[in-house]
Design an enzyme around this catalytic site. Structure first.
Site, PDB file in Angstrom:
ATOM      1  N   LEU A  96       0.823  -1.204   0.000  1.00  0.00           N
ATOM      2  CA  LEU A  96       0.000   0.000   0.000  1.00  0.00           C
ATOM      3  C   LEU A  96       0.862   1.261   0.000  1.00  0.00           C
ATOM      4  O   LEU A  96       2.038   1.224   0.373  1.00  0.00           O
ATOM      5  CB  LEU A  96      -0.927  -0.037   1.214  1.00  0.00           C
ATOM      6  CG  LEU A  96      -1.816  -1.293   1.268  1.00  0.00           C
ATOM      7  CD1 LEU A  96      -2.368  -1.518   2.666  1.00  0.00           C
ATOM      8  CD2 LEU A  96      -2.943  -1.184   0.245  1.00  0.00           C
ATOM      9  N   PRO A  97       0.281   2.406  -0.395  1.00  0.00           N
ATOM     10  CA  PRO A  97       1.088   3.615  -0.586  1.00  0.00           C
ATOM     11  C   PRO A  97       1.616   4.285   0.681  1.00  0.00           C
ATOM     12  O   PRO A  97       2.702   4.862   0.666  1.00  0.00           O
ATOM     13  CB  PRO A  97       0.125   4.568  -1.321  1.00  0.00           C
ATOM     14  CG  PRO A  97      -0.931   3.694  -1.889  1.00  0.00           C
ATOM     15  CD  PRO A  97      -1.083   2.568  -0.926  1.00  0.00           C
ATOM     16  N   ASN A 101      -3.147   4.447   4.592  1.00  0.00           N
ATOM     17  CA  ASN A 101      -3.734   3.361   3.810  1.00  0.00           C
ATOM     18  C   ASN A 101      -3.613   2.032   4.546  1.00  0.00           C
ATOM     19  O   ASN A 101      -4.547   1.226   4.555  1.00  0.00           O
ATOM     20  CB  ASN A 101      -3.045   3.247   2.452  1.00  0.00           C
ATOM     21  CG  ASN A 101      -3.224   4.471   1.587  1.00  0.00           C
ATOM     22  OD1 ASN A 101      -2.241   5.114   1.204  1.00  0.00           O
ATOM     23  ND2 ASN A 101      -4.455   4.829   1.276  1.00  0.00           N
ATOM     24  N   THR A 127       5.876   0.745   2.510  1.00  0.00           N
ATOM     25  CA  THR A 127       6.887   1.517   3.227  1.00  0.00           C
ATOM     26  C   THR A 127       6.149   2.557   4.067  1.00  0.00           C
ATOM     27  O   THR A 127       5.545   3.492   3.532  1.00  0.00           O
ATOM     28  CB  THR A 127       7.850   2.221   2.257  1.00  0.00           C
ATOM     29  OG1 THR A 127       8.534   1.226   1.497  1.00  0.00           O
ATOM     30  CG2 THR A 127       8.881   3.043   3.030  1.00  0.00           C
ATOM     31  N   LYS A 202      14.492   0.097   5.578  1.00  0.00           N
ATOM     32  CA  LYS A 202      14.027   0.632   4.297  1.00  0.00           C
ATOM     33  C   LYS A 202      14.182   2.146   4.223  1.00  0.00           C
ATOM     34  O   LYS A 202      14.657   2.680   3.214  1.00  0.00           O
ATOM     35  CB  LYS A 202      12.562   0.251   4.077  1.00  0.00           C
ATOM     36  CG  LYS A 202      11.910   0.901   2.846  1.00  0.00           C
ATOM     37  CD  LYS A 202      12.625   0.522   1.548  1.00  0.00           C
ATOM     38  CE  LYS A 202      12.088   1.316   0.356  1.00  0.00           C
ATOM     39  NZ  LYS A 202      10.730   0.916  -0.021  1.00  0.00           N
ATOM     40  N   LYS A 277       7.250  11.122   0.042  1.00  0.00           N
ATOM     41  CA  LYS A 277       6.594  10.513   1.204  1.00  0.00           C
ATOM     42  C   LYS A 277       7.587   9.714   2.048  1.00  0.00           C
ATOM     43  O   LYS A 277       7.637   9.840   3.270  1.00  0.00           O
ATOM     44  CB  LYS A 277       5.453   9.619   0.728  1.00  0.00           C
ATOM     45  CG  LYS A 277       4.635   8.955   1.843  1.00  0.00           C
ATOM     46  CD  LYS A 277       5.136   7.575   2.236  1.00  0.00           C
ATOM     47  CE  LYS A 277       4.931   6.568   1.127  1.00  0.00           C
ATOM     48  NZ  LYS A 277       5.324   5.183   1.555  1.00  0.00           N
TER      49      LYS A 277
END
Length: 329
Positions: A96-97, A101, A127, A202, A277
């Site tokens: 998912l973004p 979300n 992420t 990440k 983001k």
């Protein structure tokens, strides 16, 4: 199927070894049972297709029904909501973004946790903020499920070729069960520690990637201004100490490389919006831990500016084009 084995395992406590052995046995016996997949964007679709190629039935959904067609044509079963997926699969992957979300898909009115079966293994490859991963793990545990964070590195190309790198955080005894699925979609699956550690790894990697891409774009632009052929300059960089992934595998200059977004007007790949983001996640984490990230902060500002200047949907390597336009060329 594994419901009776879970009990009240805590993500912070060492699990019962006998339970773990039984669980591993059940997971192995269930290898080709359906896998749920939620989030069928540029990354999720090729990831789910690779599960299908490896013989796993896939039950999937996405907030945008039109995003499901390609996977449905490949043989996946498409349902209307995450809750419905949770009713039919006891192994679910989400891609998912953003953090909001993920929270909605897991805990919303039609979320996974509304219909989840005890013993379900949840793997989130989004992420997001490491703190949100920890919150989702606690919420899942209350429902008798196990949540692991497994964000990816590698981009759309690697997703299509099943060459992603997965950075996994969660209960170590569940790593093999997660690895079974993740190796269908990636070349590297790395256990990083407890829940949230995959996200930590990440955001560190993405910050370095952004800094490297900006540096590569600036270097290439300077060399071109000095009269150097861009392909020659890239060749020199890639045999010298300046070589990096952005120069040798994802060069931001059009005509230097084939098969990368810069060769396709910066379409596809990893959007500037998502880069901004992710850099915001790194910035927030650095602020919370009082860690100085000077270049990381500047990179965040650069990509936010690009979003405001019409680059939001272009690949993040469009920083080269942005620089050229900034200088009036």
């Amino acid at each position: 199927m594994a419901a009776f084995l879970r009990g009240s395992r805590s993500v912070l406590q060492k699990p019962n070894r006998h339970v773990d052995l039984m669980l591993v046995f059940c997971r192995t016996m269930a290898s080709k049972t359906p896998v749920g997949f939620i989030g069928l964007g540029n990354m999720g679709t090729p990831m789910a297709k690779n599960l299908l190629k490896n013989g796993y039935p896939v039950i999937a959904t996405d907030a945008f029904p039109e995003s499901c067609k390609e996977l449905q044509d490949s043989g996946a079963q498409i349902l209307d909501s995450p809750a419905e997926v949770a009713e039919k699969a006891d192994r679910i992957i989400t891609m998912l973004p953003s953090s909001p979300n993920v929270i909605e898909v897991y805990t919303g009115s039609n979320g996974i946790l509304k219909k989840i079966k005890k013993g379900t293994l949840l793997i989130d490859s989004s992420t997001i903020d490491p703190a949100v991963s920890k919150e989702m793990a606690v919420a899942a545990e209350k429902m008798g499920a196990v949540f692991m964070d497994a964000p990816v590195s590698g981009g759309v190309g690697a997703a299509s070729l099943a060459k992603l790198t997965f950075l996994v955080g969660g209960v170590e005894e569940e790593f093999n069960a997660a690895q079974e699925l993740l190796t269908c979609m990636g070349a590297n699956v790395v256990y990083c520690g407890q829940v949230g550690s995959g996200q930590a790894a990440k955001i560190c990697n993405i910050m370095l990637l952004a800094i490297g891409m900006i540096g590569t774009a600036e270097t290439m632009n300077l060399g071109i201004r000095l009269g150097l052929d861009p392909k020659l300059l890239a060749k020199i960089l890639n045999m010298s100490s300046g070589r990096c992934w952005s120069s040798d595998s994802y060069n931001p200059v059009p005509s230097v490389m084939e098969g990368v977004p810069s060769a396709n007007n910066y379409q596809g790949g990893f959007s500037t919006t998502l880069m901004a983001k992710d850099l915001g996640l790194a910035q927030n984490t650095a602020t919370n831990t009082r860690t100085p990230v000077l270049l990381g902060s500047l990179a965040h500002q650069v990509y936010r500016t690009m979003c405001a200047r019409g680059y939001a949907n272009k690949d993040f390597s469009s920083i080269f084009q942005f620089l050229r336009e900034e200088e009036g060329q």
